[in-house]
Design a protein around this motif. Structure first.
Motif, PDB file in Angstrom:
ATOM      1  N   GLY A 246      -2.760   5.051 -13.383  1.00 45.11           N
ATOM      2  CA  GLY A 246      -2.415   6.452 -13.568  1.00 45.11           C
ATOM      3  C   GLY A 246      -1.343   6.970 -12.648  1.00 45.11           C
ATOM      4  N   GLN A 247      -0.600   6.099 -11.961  1.00 43.83           N
ATOM      5  CA  GLN A 247       0.416   6.565 -11.016  1.00 43.83           C
ATOM      6  C   GLN A 247       1.683   7.061 -11.722  1.00 43.83           C
ATOM      7  OE1 GLN A 247       0.754   4.076  -7.377  1.00 43.83           O
ATOM      8  NE2 GLN A 247      -0.781   2.791  -8.363  1.00 43.83           N
ATOM      9  N   VAL A 248       1.971   6.505 -12.895  1.00 41.79           N
ATOM     10  CA  VAL A 248       3.071   6.986 -13.736  1.00 41.79           C
ATOM     11  C   VAL A 248       2.600   6.963 -15.181  1.00 41.79           C
ATOM     12  CG1 VAL A 248       4.972   6.294 -12.207  1.00 41.79           C
ATOM     13  CG2 VAL A 248       4.058   4.654 -13.868  1.00 41.79           C
ATOM     14  N   ASP A 249       3.346   7.651 -16.041  1.00 42.87           N
ATOM     15  CA  ASP A 249       2.966   7.714 -17.449  1.00 42.87           C
ATOM     16  C   ASP A 249       3.353   6.459 -18.218  1.00 42.87           C
ATOM     17  OD1 ASP A 249       1.891  10.414 -17.431  1.00 42.87           O
ATOM     18  OD2 ASP A 249       3.960  11.062 -17.100  1.00 42.87           O
TER      19      ASP A 249
ATOM     20  N   SER B 239       0.784  -1.229   0.000  1.00 40.96           N
ATOM     21  CA  SER B 239       0.000   0.000   0.000  1.00 40.96           C
ATOM     22  C   SER B 239       0.816   1.278   0.000  1.00 40.96           C
ATOM     23  CB  SER B 239      -0.961  -0.008   1.206  1.00 40.96           C
ATOM     24  OG  SER B 239      -1.817  -1.114   1.145  1.00 40.96           O
ATOM     25  N   PRO B 240       1.719   1.468  -0.946  1.00 41.33           N
ATOM     26  CA  PRO B 240       2.478   2.715  -1.005  1.00 41.33           C
ATOM     27  C   PRO B 240       1.593   3.863  -1.462  1.00 41.33           C
ATOM     28  CG  PRO B 240       2.925   1.421  -2.929  1.00 41.33           C
ATOM     29  CD  PRO B 240       2.051   0.582  -2.040  1.00 41.33           C
ATOM     30  N   SER B 241       2.000   5.068  -1.151  1.00 38.12           N
ATOM     31  CA  SER B 241       1.253   6.235  -1.605  1.00 38.12           C
ATOM     32  C   SER B 241       1.543   6.497  -3.071  1.00 38.12           C
ATOM     33  CB  SER B 241       1.665   7.457  -0.776  1.00 38.12           C
ATOM     34  OG  SER B 241       3.046   7.679  -0.921  1.00 38.12           O
ATOM     35  N   PRO B 242       0.645   7.235  -3.746  1.00 36.69           N
ATOM     36  CA  PRO B 242       0.896   7.528  -5.152  1.00 36.69           C
ATOM     37  C   PRO B 242       2.175   8.323  -5.333  1.00 36.69           C
ATOM     38  CG  PRO B 242      -1.378   8.019  -4.536  1.00 36.69           C
ATOM     39  CD  PRO B 242      -0.631   7.764  -3.263  1.00 36.69           C
ATOM     40  N   ALA B 243       2.774   8.198  -6.513  1.00 36.13           N
ATOM     41  CA  ALA B 243       4.005   8.912  -6.816  1.00 36.13           C
ATOM     42  C   ALA B 243       3.758  10.413  -6.847  1.00 36.13           C
ATOM     43  CB  ALA B 243       4.557   8.450  -8.155  1.00 36.13           C
ATOM     44  N   THR B 244       4.779  11.168  -6.470  1.00 38.00           N
ATOM     45  CA  THR B 244       4.678  12.621  -6.470  1.00 38.00           C
ATOM     46  C   THR B 244       4.269  13.115  -7.849  1.00 38.00           C
ATOM     47  OG1 THR B 244       6.409  12.720  -4.812  1.00 38.00           O
ATOM     48  CG2 THR B 244       5.935  14.747  -6.021  1.00 38.00           C
ATOM     49  N   GLY B 245       3.232  13.918  -7.910  1.00 38.91           N
ATOM     50  CA  GLY B 245       2.811  14.496  -9.162  1.00 38.91           C
ATOM     51  C   GLY B 245       1.969  13.592 -10.034  1.00 38.91           C
TER      52      GLY B 245
ATOM     53  N   ALA C 214      11.284  11.145 -15.514  1.00 40.98           N
ATOM     54  CA  ALA C 214      11.535  11.124 -14.074  1.00 40.98           C
ATOM     55  C   ALA C 214      11.169   9.755 -13.512  1.00 40.98           C
ATOM     56  CB  ALA C 214      10.718  12.203 -13.378  1.00 40.98           C
ATOM     57  N   LEU C 215      12.119   9.124 -12.827  1.00 45.41           N
ATOM     58  CA  LEU C 215      11.911   7.796 -12.253  1.00 45.41           C
ATOM     59  C   LEU C 215      11.272   7.914 -10.871  1.00 45.41           C
ATOM     60  CD1 LEU C 215      12.368   4.704 -12.307  1.00 45.41           C
ATOM     61  CD2 LEU C 215      14.636   5.130 -11.323  1.00 45.41           C
ATOM     62  N   HIS C 216      10.161   7.212 -10.676  1.00 50.54           N
ATOM     63  CA  HIS C 216       9.424   7.290  -9.415  1.00 50.54           C
ATOM     64  C   HIS C 216       9.618   6.065  -8.528  1.00 50.54           C
ATOM     65  CE1 HIS C 216       6.602  10.858  -9.939  1.00 50.54           C
ATOM     66  NE2 HIS C 216       7.420  10.892 -10.986  1.00 50.54           N
ATOM     67  N   GLY C 217      10.181   4.984  -9.038  1.00 53.23           N
ATOM     68  CA  GLY C 217      10.407   3.850  -8.156  1.00 53.23           C
ATOM     69  C   GLY C 217      10.489   2.536  -8.887  1.00 53.23           C
TER      70      GLY C 217
ATOM     71  N   LEU D 270       7.416  13.392 -18.414  1.00 54.72           N
ATOM     72  CA  LEU D 270       6.843  12.060 -18.236  1.00 54.72           C
ATOM     73  C   LEU D 270       7.459  11.362 -17.027  1.00 54.72           C
ATOM     74  CD1 LEU D 270       6.662  10.659 -21.897  1.00 54.72           C
ATOM     75  CD2 LEU D 270       4.879  11.823 -20.572  1.00 54.72           C
ATOM     76  N   SER D 271       6.621  10.666 -16.270  1.00 54.98           N
ATOM     77  CA  SER D 271       7.073   9.913 -15.108  1.00 54.98           C
ATOM     78  C   SER D 271       7.087   8.430 -15.453  1.00 54.98           C
ATOM     79  CB  SER D 271       6.142  10.160 -13.924  1.00 54.98           C
ATOM     80  OG  SER D 271       4.804   9.783 -14.250  1.00 54.98           O
ATOM     81  N   PHE D 272       8.000   7.687 -14.803  1.00 51.54           N
ATOM     82  CA  PHE D 272       8.044   6.252 -15.094  1.00 51.54           C
ATOM     83  C   PHE D 272       8.489   5.462 -13.880  1.00 51.54           C
ATOM     84  CE2 PHE D 272      12.493   7.230 -15.865  1.00 51.54           C
ATOM     85  CZ  PHE D 272      13.199   6.038 -15.763  1.00 51.54           C
ATOM     86  N   ALA D 273       8.261   4.165 -13.958  1.00 53.80           N
ATOM     87  CA  ALA D 273       8.704   3.201 -12.957  1.00 53.80           C
ATOM     88  C   ALA D 273       9.448   2.094 -13.676  1.00 53.80           C
ATOM     89  CB  ALA D 273       7.510   2.634 -12.193  1.00 53.80           C
ATOM     90  N   ALA D 274      10.260   1.364 -12.921  1.00 49.00           N
ATOM     91  CA  ALA D 274      11.034   0.271 -13.505  1.00 49.00           C
ATOM     92  C   ALA D 274      10.774  -1.013 -12.728  1.00 49.00           C
ATOM     93  CB  ALA D 274      12.526   0.599 -13.495  1.00 49.00           C
ATOM     94  N   LYS D 275      10.566  -2.074 -13.438  1.00 50.06           N
ATOM     95  CA  LYS D 275      10.435  -3.402 -12.843  1.00 50.06           C
ATOM     96  C   LYS D 275      11.686  -3.708 -12.022  1.00 50.06           C
ATOM     97  CE  LYS D 275       9.514  -8.159 -14.493  1.00 50.06           C
ATOM     98  NZ  LYS D 275       9.244  -8.946 -15.723  1.00 50.06           N
ATOM     99  N   ASP D 276      11.500  -4.353 -10.870  1.00 51.36           N
ATOM    100  CA  ASP D 276      12.616  -4.499  -9.960  1.00 51.36           C
ATOM    101  C   ASP D 276      13.546  -5.664 -10.284  1.00 51.36           C
ATOM    102  OD1 ASP D 276      14.177  -3.625  -7.856  1.00 51.36           O
ATOM    103  OD2 ASP D 276      13.212  -4.976  -6.425  1.00 51.36           O
ATOM    104  N   ASN D 277      13.719  -5.944 -11.559  1.00 53.21           N
ATOM    105  CA  ASN D 277      14.877  -6.716 -12.010  1.00 53.21           C
ATOM    106  C   ASN D 277      15.729  -5.876 -12.958  1.00 53.21           C
ATOM    107  OD1 ASN D 277      13.019  -6.734 -14.114  1.00 53.21           O
ATOM    108  ND2 ASN D 277      13.528  -8.808 -14.791  1.00 53.21           N
ATOM    109  N   ILE D 278      15.469  -4.559 -12.947  1.00 51.84           N
ATOM    110  CA  ILE D 278      16.196  -3.601 -13.784  1.00 51.84           C
ATOM    111  C   ILE D 278      16.911  -2.632 -12.846  1.00 51.84           C
ATOM    112  CG2 ILE D 278      15.981  -1.815 -15.558  1.00 51.84           C
ATOM    113  CD1 ILE D 278      13.381  -3.168 -16.458  1.00 51.84           C
TER     114      ILE D 278
END
Length: 574
Positions: free
Chosen positions: A135-138, A8-14, A87-90, A45-53
């Motif tokens: 909608g948490q990242v683009d 349950s993390p909070s949404p990414a900034t912005g 911008a990387l959010h997590g 644009l905001s993005f996230a990365a799978k945690d094997n990257i």
């Protein structure tokens, strides 16, 4: 800088507030977005990365805490995106060691479906798909070995690009099966995914499987052929079967002609991924850790990885040879089609169902994805419909290696024809955007006046070359039309005459690829030929004309105003 979270993390900034509970989609969130550039093609644009990257400042866990390490630098693809202004959010949750297609194989907990949390999100890139769909990242990075960049897209109503192997560097990515791994891209629109691909691609000598690929840069023909596998299996899901039937009709409306193909060689290749010595590559990818810490790996991932230990080198050679044989058989399919259409996933499963039968149901989800990387194809998954029960249904378009931009173009046209909302956000689709890497194919507009008119005997000489009807029209009133005697099928001859001595003659204007024009002209028998015709709309185009000497004694049918009207009058008279 980094906050590690397991639930349950909070949404990414912005980012927009999600419409569903975040569940266990995130593994780590940045307290503030990571940026190295504020301008560039991905700025804003905001993005996230799978945690094997790998992403510097974040532990890479591959969803296995005992495996975690702190990377010294970003993966090549992450660095490219940051340098382009994103911008990387997590980091996002995944099926452990990218081994699964359902999103439940993680010690951080299952990732729910963005539309209905009772259902699986699809994996292994489950968290990446979820944070995009809500909608948490683009956009988000996933990986794809057997379908992990497509199944989560299809089950969450978003776009998933699985690029050609070697197009995006996998340097800094924990491998699943390195020779067939791809970094994949999730977004809510094809436009964003394609923009990311344009930045992410590029040869990287640090990746042993990187390639300099020739890319197709012209769109697929306006009239194209798409393969439909037979038989298709939906595992008793009638709603999915109906949704796929609707997809066929929608693609037909886009200019496609369905062609039934034999799915056997594709299915044979797919089965080798887990049911042959090819699974040894899964074990080899993380062998030191598996040998020392097998008890830290969740089931059924542990069983899959350990199964790779039991094969010999000779077994692997045999499996690779079998794969090549299936590839040779499958290659023949492309002689009759331009693109392959499959369901992204044949059905949906609840989290409870998946946990109760994790191996069989996971295999079912990969029925139409496992073969793609093994046979070196490119693919894009796009939303197709929301079923009557509210669950998303996605389709995947598959093409030969290097067809990525063509697939993106067709996928965008298809997606926008659906009218679906974006992911789980409820927001409408924005207008489509041109795929920047594509340039229009060279074409020739041809005016036809007789047996090549739509519905008449020689029209197939146009359509089989990918020609499409642009419009019906008329010549300027300076032509006369004659019925040529003894021609099979019957044909007219069009003759330019002095002003005031002719009439307007009905014609059709067809557009064909320039590459097909020469073979078309070669079919035209004397006394017919190609010349420049003046049309009533002011255009001057290539079209059918006739040698004047051949018209001596021919029936003048100018007063009918066109060949079709003449044929109808003759049929009525008889």
């Amino acid at each position: 800088m980094v906050q590690h979270e397991t639930s349950s993390p909070s949404p990414a900034t912005g980012a927009a507030e999600p419409l569903a509970q975040p569940g266990n989609a995130w593994i780590a969130r940045a307290s503030s977005p990571v940026q190295t550039a504020t301008s560039g093609p991905l700025a804003g644009l905001s993005f996230a990365a799978k945690d094997n990257i790998d992403a510097a400042g974040f532990a890479t866990t591959a969803a296995c805490p005992a495996f975690a390490y702190q990377p010294a630098q970003n993966a090549s693809v992450v660095q490219r995106l940051l340098d382009a202004g994103a911008a990387l959010h997590g980091k996002t949750n995944l099926d452990q060691f990218a081994c699964g297609l359902n999103g439940t194989r993680s010690p951080y907990g299952p990732v729910p479906n963005a539309i209905d949390p009772a259902y699986v999100s699809g994996g292994s890139s489950s968290g990446s798909a979820y944070v995009v769909a809500t909608g948490q990242v683009d956009f988000a990075l996933g990986t794809d070995t057997a379908g992990s960049g497509r199944v989560p897209a299809g089950l969450n109503n978003i776009v998933g690009i699985k690029p050609s192997k070697g197009l995006i560097s996998t340097h800094g990515v924990v491998p699943a099966a390195q020779s067939v791994d791809c970094v994949s891209i999730f977004a809510r629109t094809v436009d964003v995914a394609a923009r990311v691909l344009a930045v992410a691609q590029g040869y990287d000598a640090q990746d042993p499987y990187a390639r300099r690929l020739p890319m197709a840069t012209t769109p697929l023909p306006a009239a194209f052929r798409f393969g439909v596998p037979a038989p298709l299996e939906f595992h008793g899901d009638a709603l999915a079967a109906d949704a796929f039937a609707q997809a066929i009709e929608r693609l037909r409306a886009q200019g496609g002609t369905p062609v039934e193909i034999d799915y056997a060689p594709l299915a044979g290749a797919a089965a080798l991924l887990y049911e042959s010595a090819l699974v040894a590559e899964r074990y080899a990818a993380v062998r030191p850790f598996v040998d020392a810490h097998a008890d830290q790996i969740v089931e059924p991932v542990r069983g899959i990885l350990l199964a790779g230990k039991g094969y010999s080198a000779a077994d692997l050679v045999d499996a690779q040879t079998q794969l090549r044989a299936f590839g040779q058989q499958a290659a023949a399919l492309w002689d009759g089609i331009d693109v392959l259409l499959v369901p992204t996933a044949p059905t949906h499963y609840t989290v409870a169902q998946m946990l109760a039968d994790p191996v069989v149901l996971n295999r079912n989800l990969g029925a139409y994805t496992n073969f793609v990387n093994l046979l070196d194809y490119a693919a894009i998954s796009v939303p197709s419909s929301l079923r009557p029960d509210g669950l998303p249904f996605g389709i995947t378009l598959i093409g030969p290696c290097g067809s990525d931009w063509q697939l993106a173009d067709l996928g965008q046209r298809y997606h926008h024809a659906t009218g679906l909302a974006l992911g789980a956000t409820g927001a409408p689709l924005p207008p489509p955007a041109p795929i920047a890497a594509l340039r229009p194919a060279a074409t020739v507009d041809v005016v036809v006046v007789g047996a090549h008119l739509s519905g008449l005997p020689l029209n197939g000489q146009l359509t089989e070359r990918g020609a499409v009807l642009l419009r019906a029209g008329e010549t300027v009133p300076d032509y006369r039309l004659f019925a040529l005697p003894g021609t099979v099928p019957p044909k007219p001859g069009l003759l330019r005459v002095a002003p005031g001595q002719g009439a307007r003659i009905a014609v059709e204007v067809w557009r064909m690829p320039a590459t097909a024009y020469g073979s078309f002209v070669a079919l035209i028998p004397p006394p017919l030929g190609i010349g420049t015709l003046q049309l009533a709309d002011g255009s001057a185009l290539q079209g059918f004309v006739c040698e004047p000497l051949a018209l001596e004694g021919a029936q003048d049918i100018t007063h009918f105003g066109g060949w079709r009207a003449f044929l109808q009058a003759r049929a009525t008279a008889t």
